[in-house]
Design an enzyme around this catalytic site. Structure first.
Site, PDB file in Angstrom:
ATOM      1  N   ASP A 372      -7.894  -0.403  11.334  1.00 37.98           N
ATOM      2  CA  ASP A 372      -6.553  -0.665  11.878  1.00 37.98           C
ATOM      3  C   ASP A 372      -5.618  -1.105  10.751  1.00 37.98           C
ATOM      4  O   ASP A 372      -6.061  -1.470   9.661  1.00 37.98           O
ATOM      5  CB  ASP A 372      -6.647  -1.751  12.946  1.00 37.98           C
ATOM      6  CG  ASP A 372      -5.549  -1.657  13.990  1.00 37.98           C
ATOM      7  OD1 ASP A 372      -4.560  -0.945  13.746  1.00 37.98           O
ATOM      8  OD2 ASP A 372      -5.686  -2.289  15.056  1.00 37.98           O
ATOM      9  N   GLU A 375      -0.272  -0.482   7.076  1.00 39.17           N
ATOM     10  CA  GLU A 375       1.109  -0.056   6.853  1.00 39.17           C
ATOM     11  C   GLU A 375       1.970  -1.148   6.206  1.00 39.17           C
ATOM     12  O   GLU A 375       2.886  -0.834   5.442  1.00 39.17           O
ATOM     13  CB  GLU A 375       1.773   0.340   8.179  1.00 39.17           C
ATOM     14  CG  GLU A 375       1.014   1.376   8.980  1.00 39.17           C
ATOM     15  CD  GLU A 375       0.065   0.758   9.990  1.00 39.17           C
ATOM     16  OE1 GLU A 375      -0.596   1.495  10.717  1.00 39.17           O
ATOM     17  OE2 GLU A 375      -0.004  -0.497  10.050  1.00 39.17           O
ATOM     18  N   ASP A 438       0.245   2.237  18.622  1.00 39.53           N
ATOM     19  CA  ASP A 438       0.516   1.385  19.782  1.00 39.53           C
ATOM     20  C   ASP A 438       1.568   1.996  20.703  1.00 39.53           C
ATOM     21  O   ASP A 438       2.751   1.643  20.648  1.00 39.53           O
ATOM     22  CB  ASP A 438       0.966   0.003  19.319  1.00 39.53           C
ATOM     23  CG  ASP A 438      -0.093  -0.687  18.478  1.00 39.53           C
ATOM     24  OD1 ASP A 438      -1.241  -0.227  18.495  1.00 39.53           O
ATOM     25  OD2 ASP A 438       0.232  -1.682  17.806  1.00 39.53           O
TER      26      ASP A 438
END
Length: 608
Positions: A372, A375, A438
């Site tokens: 995950d 970024e 998401d």
């Protein structure tokens, strides 16, 4: 990022230089390359060569059907790294032809002379003289695209310039929105789009599938799916004219285009699936398998996982494994986890340390790792290998995913590694799988996810997944959930996942009952999940063959209608349906009424 004010004028504070002619041409059959000297003013005599900036343009072919163009203003300037590419060694390649027609040698040359480089069915041609020109020609002799006229430029920003760059923040391109905060010099090239030519790709983007009319910044961000930002920004696009363009720069590139986990809970989910006759192949432990405020420890939370042997301990001694600030301090932040640092994957020792942490989990029986984030990489930090700071923002995710992928391969053997990654850049397709981030638990969120998947698989990625039911939402609508299940099962990798509320189907049936909605046999959430899971298992011989294609020839499992039928103009803008391989058309339902419209092609099975 705009340097111009309309078509004719330049913005205040911007100094612009444009290539005005192809002055000196050279073709080298030995190195299989072309070289062009392009001055920023038309040269009429020797006196014009004084005080005259130029562009040096090198043209090569790294592989059959691929042309590389490198344009430089000053060769002594800072060289920013590109992506590692697979390239053939130049010299005596049977698919390359280099030709010079006429004398293109500067002052003594003749305007109209030209040089060409042909690689497979693709040719690039430059003609001596003004205006500047660089033309790409297909196998049928038709022009695919070109850089012509005022299309290759260098822009220098003064202190008073009002050019802006996005996104803004510590993790953004700039701190205050000023492009000058990123750099005071930029280079740009404009490639022609024909009337009716559509552009696709640029990574996983949640807006319109056709990119015409959009401004896209290649800068990975954790911005959710209902925004212009992306988790997987890829500086590559393809067009309906049958060609693609990769900007080989790891930094910022701007395009302007015409869970609570306890073993009791886990066992209840696994047993619940079995009791309801729903096949289950894998159970994903999300980030809450670690204790709160300790997500960097890689230790199971012993309060909930007391029967899993934990062999990891928190690293108290600083070994230089974390990214540092210019003043030498460790870069830390309280976002997600208090005092969190960032592993410096440019440090080989840090990389191996991190891999050892991952391997400890794998040796406990974990099959794969969800990588995950990746970024929110800060700008003003120092990297172990000295990488330019802005070049690492997008590149970091590749090093991160590569380290975990290697750890899995080194544990389970080559060919047995699989990630579940959110962020990516060029090269990420070599470390599958990636999911869509998401998304909102709405029909709009579902449509955004599909557009993102079509965009990513139009950018060189073979596999893509998404959170079935949507990630965000206190309690997703059962109607949305059931439609999303049908959509999600017709893909290479399927996962029920979300925030706040578990995405197991019986919870949605319980919610319907609580709201007075009748549970119709065959239409309950449990029935839908069971039916489409079994359908996918029945399709597995077909899906398996599809899964081989990204490796064999780069063809994605999920394909936009344009990718599958590039010669059909009616397919170019379709972004609410897709091909699941060559034989199955999928048209997800995005409405409560169940109404769906789609374009049908002969020879396709339909799943709507």
């Amino acid at each position: 990022m705009k340097f111009t004010n309309g078509y004719w004028m330049i913005r205040d504070g911007v100094d612009a230089l444009y290539a005005r002619e192809a002055y000196e041409l050279a073709a080298d059959a030995t190195t299989e390359s072309l070289n062009v000297l392009a001055p920023t003013s038309v040269v009429r005599g020797r006196y014009d060569t004084l005080n005259l900036p130029t562009f040096n343009v090198d043209i090569t072919t790294p592989a059959e059907g691929v042309i590389r163009v490198c344009a430089e203003h000053w060769q002594g300037a800072t060289e920013y790294p590109g992506f590692p590419l697979n390239a053939d060694e130049p010299g005596n390649r049977d698919y390359v032809t280099v030709q010079a027609n006429g004398n293109g040698d500067g002052e003594v040359g003749v305007n109209g002379a030209d040089v060409t480089l042909t690689t497979g069915g693709l040719t690039v041609k430059v003609v001596k003289g003004a205006p500047w020109n660089l033309t790409f020609i297909g196998e049928d002799g038709k022009v695919l695209t070109e850089s012509a006229g005022k299309s290759l430029g260098r822009f220098k920003l003064g202190a008073e310039s009002n050019v802006t760059a996005q996104p803004v923040s510590e993790f953004g391109v700039t701190m205050d929105g000023s492009a000058r905060d990123e750099s005071d010099v930029f280079i740009a090239i404009q490639l022609h789009l024909s009337v009716g030519e559509d552009v696709y790709g640029l990574g996983e983007r949640f807006g319109a599938y056709v990119k015409n009319g959009q401004s896209v910044d290649i800068w990975n961000e954790d911005g959710g799916t209902a925004s212009e930002q992306g988790y997987k920004d890829i500086p590559f696009y393809m067009t309906s004219n049958g060609y693609g363009v990769l900007v080989n720069n790891r930094g910022h590139v701007s395009f302007e285009i015409g869970s609570e986990n306890t073993e009791a809970t886990i066992n209840s989910f696994i047993d619940g699936m079995a009791e309801r006759g729903i096949p289950l192949a894998a159970f994903h432990y999300d980030c809450y398998w670690m204790r709160e405020f300790h997500w960097c420890d890689f230790e199971w939370d012993k309060r909930f996982f007391d029967d899993i042997e934990s062999t990891l301990k928190r690293l108290h001694e600083d070994k230089g494994y974390l990214v540092r600030k210019p003043n030498g301090e460790v870069w830390q932040i309280d976002f997600w986890q208090a005092g969190m640092g960032l592993v410096d994957f440019t440090n080989p020792a840090a990389r191996e340390w991190f891999k050892d942490k991952v391997k400890a989990l794998l040796n406990q029986g974990v099959d794969s790792i969800k990588t995950d984030f990746g970024e929110r990489i800060p700008r003003d930090v120092v990297w172990h290998d000295g990488s330019p700071k802005l070049s690492m923002h997008n590149w970091y995710t590749q090093l991160y995913n590569q380290a975990v992928f290697e750890a899995i391969e080194e544990t389970y053997g080559k060919g047995n590694a699989c990630l579940y990654a959110r962020s990516a850049t060029v090269g990420g397709q070599q470390k599958p799988v990636h999911w869509g981030g998401d998304c909102e638990s709405t029909f709009n969120g579902m449509a955004q996810s599909l557009r993102a998947g079509l965009s990513l698989t139009s950018s060189g990625f073979g596999f893509w997944s998404h959170d079935i039911g949507g990630f965000e939402g206190a309690f997703p609508d059962p109607a949305v959930y059931k439609r999303w299940v049908a959509f999600g099962m017709l893909g290479s990798h399927s996962r029920l996942h979300g925030s706040t509320v578990y995405r197991v189907p019986w919870l949605f049936d319980e919610e319907d009952e609580k709201n007075g909605v009748a549970l119709v046999p065959g239409q309950t959430a449990v029935d839908v999940v069971r039916e489409f899971t079994k359908l996918k298992l029945e399709l597995m011989p077909y899906v398996y063959q599809l899964g081989l294609q990204p490796h064999v020839n780069g063809t994605p499992v999920m394909r936009s209608m344009f990718v599958e039928f590039p010669d059909d103009p009616a397919c170019r803008t379709l972004d609410r349906q897709y091909m699941f391989g060559p034989s199955m058309l999928v048209a997800p339902v995005f409405t409560y009424s169940g109404e769906v419209s789609y374009r049908f092609r002969c020879g396709c099975a339909i799943a709507a």
